[in-house]
Write a protein that holds these residues in place. Structure first.
Motif, mmCIF file in Angstrom:
data_model
loop_
_atom_site.group_PDB
_atom_site.id
_atom_site.type_symbol
_atom_site.label_atom_id
_atom_site.label_comp_id
_atom_site.label_asym_id
_atom_site.label_seq_id
_atom_site.Cartn_x
_atom_site.Cartn_y
_atom_site.Cartn_z
ATOM 1 N N ARG B 4 -53.796 106.424 28.657
ATOM 2 C CA ARG B 4 -54.534 106.754 27.452
ATOM 3 C C ARG B 4 -55.389 105.549 27.069
ATOM 4 N N ASN B 6 -57.595 103.927 24.208
ATOM 5 C CA ASN B 6 -57.839 103.992 22.767
ATOM 6 C C ASN B 6 -59.127 103.249 22.451
ATOM 7 N N LYS B 41 -61.269 107.183 18.831
ATOM 8 C CA LYS B 41 -61.026 108.284 19.770
ATOM 9 C C LYS B 41 -60.120 107.823 20.891
ATOM 10 N N GLN B 42 -59.570 108.780 21.558
ATOM 11 C CA GLN B 42 -58.700 108.456 22.674
ATOM 12 C C GLN B 42 -59.032 109.366 23.834
ATOM 13 N N LEU B 43 -58.861 108.837 25.020
ATOM 14 C CA LEU B 43 -59.106 109.621 26.224
ATOM 15 C C LEU B 43 -57.893 109.510 27.115
ATOM 16 N N GLU B 44 -57.287 110.648 27.396
ATOM 17 C CA GLU B 44 -56.178 110.676 28.335
ATOM 18 C C GLU B 44 -56.701 111.138 29.678
ATOM 19 N N MET B 45 -56.209 110.528 30.733
ATOM 20 C CA MET B 45 -56.646 110.938 32.075
ATOM 21 C C MET B 45 -55.632 110.536 33.125
ATOM 22 N N GLU B 46 -55.702 111.231 34.243
ATOM 23 C CA GLU B 46 -54.920 110.878 35.428
ATOM 24 C C GLU B 46 -55.760 109.972 36.309
ATOM 25 N N ILE B 47 -55.186 108.882 36.786
ATOM 26 C CA ILE B 47 -55.866 108.063 37.794
ATOM 27 C C ILE B 47 -54.977 108.015 39.028
ATOM 28 N N GLU B 78 -53.123 102.223 27.705
ATOM 29 C CA GLU B 78 -51.684 102.174 27.933
ATOM 30 C C GLU B 78 -51.310 103.250 28.949
#
Lengths: 81, 81
Positions: B4, B6, B41-47, B78
């Protein structure tokens, strides 16, 4: 205490901004290893309250009444200081 | 891994949305104990990457090139899973 409320779209709710960012990262910037981008928002705030039970109650109430659309969004909070 | 990112406005940068939310909470909803609201804002992603050094490099590069306006915004990330 200082807290951060994380608000994100529920699974299954279309996230067009997240999808647009993912496409840009994959195709324009060359990061094919990134997937599942979801955009959400966060709110940091000070709460003049030390009792965690009370803080949880306040967070639930303000999210319920103002900050979160519970039909399409989830929220969680964490103490950051 | 799932991360995530932030993204928040730097200190001193006017946050009108945060201020509007704070006013609502203080005056309309009756939570005078809440102050210093800042929206981000927050961005969640898979790497698809296991090496933390590499992940840090990728995050720095995508924030630099696409996600963050470094003049007015800070970011951190994080691992969430």
């Amino acid at each position: 205490m200082k807290i951060r409320i994380n608000i994100s779209l529920k699974k299954g709710v279309l996230d067009t901004q997240g999808k647009a960012i993912e496409n840009s990262l994959n195709k324009n910037l060359g990061f094919p290893q990134i997937s599942g981008v979801r955009q959400g928002k966060q709110l940091e705030m000070e709460i003049a309250e030390e009792d965690m039970t009370k803080v949880q109650e306040i967070v639930d109430e303000i999210c319920d009444k103002l900050l979160v659309n519970k039909i399409i969004e989830n929220y969680s909070f964490e103490v950051i200081k």
